[in-house]
Scaffold this active site. Sequence first.
Site, mmCIF file in Angstrom:
data_model
loop_
_atom_site.group_PDB
_atom_site.id
_atom_site.type_symbol
_atom_site.label_atom_id
_atom_site.label_comp_id
_atom_site.label_asym_id
_atom_site.label_seq_id
_atom_site.Cartn_x
_atom_site.Cartn_y
_atom_site.Cartn_z
ATOM 1 N N GLY A 243 -20.097 6.897 2.114
ATOM 2 C CA GLY A 243 -19.172 7.322 1.070
ATOM 3 C C GLY A 243 -19.939 7.676 -0.193
ATOM 4 O O GLY A 243 -21.150 7.426 -0.298
ATOM 5 N N PHE A 244 -19.239 8.259 -1.169
ATOM 6 C CA PHE A 244 -19.885 8.585 -2.454
ATOM 7 C C PHE A 244 -18.906 8.416 -3.608
ATOM 8 O O PHE A 244 -19.176 8.820 -4.729
ATOM 9 C CB PHE A 244 -20.440 10.018 -2.429
ATOM 10 N N GLY A 245 -17.760 7.785 -3.330
ATOM 11 C CA GLY A 245 -16.728 7.632 -4.353
ATOM 12 C C GLY A 245 -16.926 6.376 -5.178
ATOM 13 O O GLY A 245 -18.033 5.828 -5.280
ATOM 14 N N ASN A 246 -15.838 5.931 -5.735
ATOM 15 C CA ASN A 246 -15.841 4.810 -6.663
ATOM 16 C C ASN A 246 -16.477 3.536 -6.087
ATOM 17 O O ASN A 246 -17.264 2.856 -6.758
ATOM 18 C CB ASN A 246 -14.368 4.593 -7.061
ATOM 19 N N VAL A 247 -16.159 3.239 -4.828
ATOM 20 C CA VAL A 247 -16.650 1.998 -4.221
ATOM 21 C C VAL A 247 -18.160 2.082 -3.988
ATOM 22 O O VAL A 247 -18.916 1.152 -4.308
ATOM 23 C CB VAL A 247 -15.881 1.709 -2.912
ATOM 24 N N ALA A 248 -18.621 3.222 -3.446
ATOM 25 C CA ALA A 248 -20.056 3.427 -3.209
ATOM 26 C C ALA A 248 -20.812 3.372 -4.540
ATOM 27 O O ALA A 248 -21.877 2.758 -4.650
ATOM 28 C CB ALA A 248 -20.283 4.772 -2.514
ATOM 29 N N TRP A 249 -20.229 3.972 -5.555
ATOM 30 C CA TRP A 249 -20.848 4.033 -6.897
ATOM 31 C C TRP A 249 -21.089 2.631 -7.477
ATOM 32 O O TRP A 249 -22.195 2.297 -7.922
ATOM 33 C CB TRP A 249 -19.935 4.887 -7.779
ATOM 34 N N LYS B 69 0.862 -1.176 0.000
ATOM 35 C CA LYS B 69 0.000 0.000 0.000
ATOM 36 C C LYS B 69 0.893 1.218 0.000
ATOM 37 O O LYS B 69 2.019 1.169 0.511
ATOM 38 C CB LYS B 69 -0.872 0.027 1.256
ATOM 39 N N ASP C 218 -6.924 4.144 -4.594
ATOM 40 C CA ASP C 218 -7.605 3.965 -3.308
ATOM 41 C C ASP C 218 -8.287 5.320 -3.052
ATOM 42 O O ASP C 218 -8.538 6.064 -4.013
ATOM 43 C CB ASP C 218 -6.585 3.589 -2.210
HETATM 44 O O1 2IT Z 1 -7.969 -1.700 -0.956
HETATM 45 C C1 2IT Z 1 -7.851 -2.185 -2.090
HETATM 46 O O2 2IT Z 1 -7.958 -3.396 -2.301
HETATM 47 C C2 2IT Z 1 -7.580 -1.267 -3.198
HETATM 48 N N1 2IT Z 1 -7.487 -0.063 -2.990
HETATM 49 C C3 2IT Z 1 -7.353 -1.803 -4.589
HETATM 50 C C4 2IT Z 1 -5.935 -2.241 -4.758
HETATM 51 C C5 2IT Z 1 -5.566 -2.652 -6.161
HETATM 52 O O3 2IT Z 1 -4.378 -2.949 -6.350
HETATM 53 O O4 2IT Z 1 -6.416 -2.695 -7.042
#
Ligand code: 2IT
Length: 445
Positions: free
Chosen positions: A236-242, A125, A165
């Site tokens: 949230g409202f970003g990519n994951v929430a979307w 990370k 992320d």
């Molecule tokens: O927390 C995660 O799994 C991510 N931010 C995606 C990591 C990735 O390499 O796609």
Amino acid sequence: MYHFDTFMTELEQRNPAQPEFIQATSEVVESIIDVVNDNPAYLNAKILERITEPDRVLSFKVEWEDDNGDVQVNRGYRVQFNNAIGPYKGGLRFHPSVTLGTLKFLGFEQTFKNSLTTLAMGGAKGGSDFNPKGKSDNEIMRFCRSFMTELYRYIGPSTDVPAGDIGVGGREIGFLYGQYKRLMIENTGILTGKGQNWGGSLIRPEATGFGAMYFADEMVKAQGDTMKGKTISVSGFGNVAWGSVMKATELGAKVVTISGPDGYIYDADGINTPEKWDYMLDLRASNNDVVEPYAKKFGAKFIKGKKPWEVAVDMAFPCAIQNELDVNDAKQLIANGVSYIVETSNMGCTTEAVQLFQGTKILFAPGKAANAGGVAVSGLEMSQNSMKLRWSIDEVDSRLHEIMVNIHEACIGEGSREDGYVDYVKGANIAGFKKVADTMLQLGY
Ligand code: 2IT
């Protein structure tokens, strides 16, 4: 023999002032300690000491110029946690809360998550305390350029492959990739989450949310239940929430909340139209980090300064940031009759909240299982880049679905209790750990 308290006390002494790292390691160690103590090979190999120590921590200075011509300085990091089963893999987070301890917790979690995907990816990370809020696109570009000017020496398609992320989406990946290409004169799969014109995989933007819903679908099916008609809260409202709201709608559920640092939206009709989904992308692209404008645009309620966990729902999906759901939120959700918690952010729930859910037999899926779809499709992007070809939407989506079904199976396999309750935390931790630990033993030290 390892003793939990002794081991954790020593780990905390070696890693002072990193509470999130201690929280993440403590949860995993608690889940796996019996497995380790029952296996002399793990004990002889000092597996717990080795698996909780990052392989390498890189820290670097990021200097850039803002739109006023003033010099700014941020700190950048890459924590290469463990590459036993494959190249280091994991996202980059740009957020003012980022510290070394944050990225160590995330890199540690990523190691087991990536193992669960069944693909060959180690854990890493990275990121920076850079705050994208209020920055212009040009400022973001200059920051990304400087960040990559430092990072490029340490990464490579078979060494370490970063991705997005929090605060790092398609736009930022583009600027980072552009700088790497300038420095190396190389078009290679150095990052995932790339644009569709330059090596990105279809479905990668949607993958984390889609994967969480596929996992949730397996959880409800295992109870003889269905996603159809379920009411869901998302934060949230970003990519994951979307991605989550789109797939939830497709599965027949209704998502009634999204949230930001300013408060949450309650949309009684459901966040269920392409117009609403596209608007979430506009909110993200604006760099304002607020959700309130959604309420005005779609006639929904905005509840200032509050979290969405006070709304009565069947299922809750934390999709924002670590420790966003605490024990009081958990009490409120339980009092309102929640049945499933699907942690879609990394370590979205505090330890006390998780213990309360499990103590009251509410099914709780930990992030490293439920949100693995994002990195899984990153792994599929790496495969496509290596083969220099591109799979169709259906091909990627069906592989993602299969991976999530398999992760759910693995959790059931290691986490089922005699009373029928599934301890998804234990299941995910043991299944993820075994593959990494066995590989470390086979490879020696
Ligand atoms: O927390 C995660 O799994 C991510 N931010 C995606 C990591 C990735 O390499 O796609």
